[in-house]
Scaffold this motif. Structure first.
Motif, short mmCIF file in Angstrom:
data_model
loop_
_atom_site.label_atom_id
_atom_site.label_comp_id
_atom_site.label_asym_id
_atom_site.label_seq_id
_atom_site.Cartn_x
_atom_site.Cartn_y
_atom_site.Cartn_z
N SER A 1 69.34 23.37 35.08
CA SER A 1 69.49 24.49 34.67
C SER A 1 68.38 24.17 33.45
O SER A 1 68.18 25.48 32.87
N ASN B 1 65.20 26.82 33.14
CA ASN B 1 65.63 27.66 32.33
C ASN B 1 64.39 28.15 31.37
O ASN B 1 64.21 29.45 30.88
N THR C 1 67.38 33.51 39.71
CA THR C 1 67.17 31.26 39.45
C THR C 1 68.42 31.27 39.58
O THR C 1 69.62 29.97 40.30
N SER C 2 69.85 31.64 38.50
CA SER C 2 71.12 31.52 38.45
C SER C 2 71.66 31.38 39.76
O SER C 2 72.99 30.48 39.77
N VAL D 1 74.29 20.11 39.02
CA VAL D 1 73.79 21.57 37.98
C VAL D 1 73.05 22.16 36.42
O VAL D 1 71.96 22.50 36.18
N LEU E 1 70.70 28.59 41.66
CA LEU E 1 71.68 27.34 41.65
C LEU E 1 72.69 27.50 41.84
O LEU E 1 73.27 26.03 42.55
#
Length: 265
Positions: A220, A224, A200-201, A216, A204
């Motif tokens: 995020s 998350n 995911t990071s 972001v 992003l």
């Protein structure tokens, strides 16, 4: 005429009762669920006394000679408590790994600044560590692992003589190797969430380069948390499977401790 039998226990009986009580008390002091602050102290004392009273007439053991000084007596009592603590230590390793995995998951999900009261220790800890520990505790009880340790502490009196705890190189090596499993098991338990949030990071980060005007951080944080809980729910059976393998190995570790501390160890 029947011979006179005194209703009062002899000094040897009291000494034997005290040594058995110390060994069982050492186990209950460090065993998960029973240790910590989850259970009231009165219940712990009552459980230890009840098990000791049940074991006393069953065990066919002879107490060692009563020491003549307080230092030797205290040393003997400490050795008995260390036997119980050593048996419970291998279980504490698994729960330490569970808490470690909760720390990692909470950090990845953005819960690093949030903390709640840990009911087992009475201290502030990360919320995911408490959640993971409660799940592990319920699974521990559902598998009746506490029965394994109660049976082990009773069997220990036939394998390990009273006052038979002794530090050896093999015992130190075993405990060090067992402690190193905290990090390995913790990473295994946290791996699904770690991998998902790492991907995911990365996504992003790519989106932030493609769309500089996008905030972001604001995206995020809820992403998350939501994705972390979703992965936790989807991999809950895997979490229990890893714990089941670890709990299943406890019987072998108890047998190893018996060999290291036993008469032939």
């Amino acid at each position: 005429m029947f011979p006179f039998v005194s209703p009062l226990p002899s000094q040897s009986d009291v000494f034997l009762f005290a040594l058995i009580l110390c060994r069982i008390g050492g186990l209950f002091a460090a065993l998960p669920v029973f240790g910590g602050k989850r259970l009231p102290t009165r219940i712990k004392i009552a459980a230890v006394l009840a098990i000791t009273l049940v074991c006393l007439p069953v065990l066919k053991i002879t107490p060692p000679p009563l020491p003549g000084d307080a230092f030797t007596l205290g040393l003997l009592v400490m050795r008995e408590m260390l036997i119980g603590l050593t048996l419970a230590f291998i279980t504490q390793i698994i729960f330490a790994a569970v808490e470690f995995s909760g720390q990692i998951i909470g950090l990845q999900m953005g819960f690093s600044i949030s903390s709640v009261l840990d009911p087992s220790m009475g201290t502030q800890t990360q919320i995911m560590s408490v959640v993971q520990s409660l799940l592990a505790t319920l699974f521990f009880l559902s598998l009746n692992i506490h029965h394994v340790f109660i049976s082990a502490i009773v069997d220990s009196f036939t394998v390990i003589p009273l006052g038979g705890w002794k530090m050896s190189e093999a015992l130190i090596h075993f405990l060090v190797n067992a402690t190193s499993e905290v990090f390995i098991l913790g990473i295994r338990l946290a791996a699904p969430v770690m991998v998902a949030l790492l991907l995911t990071s990365v996504v992003l980060g790519i989106m932030a380069r493609a769309f500089p005007q996008m905030n972001v951080f604001m995206v995020s944080f809820p992403l998350n948390i939501g994705l972390g809980f979703m992965v936790l729910g989807m991999t809950l059976l895997l979490f229990f499977h890893v714990l089941e393998l670890s709990f299943g190995n406890l019987a072998n570790q108890v047998a190893m401790i018996f060999r290291l501390l036993g008469k032939g160890g």
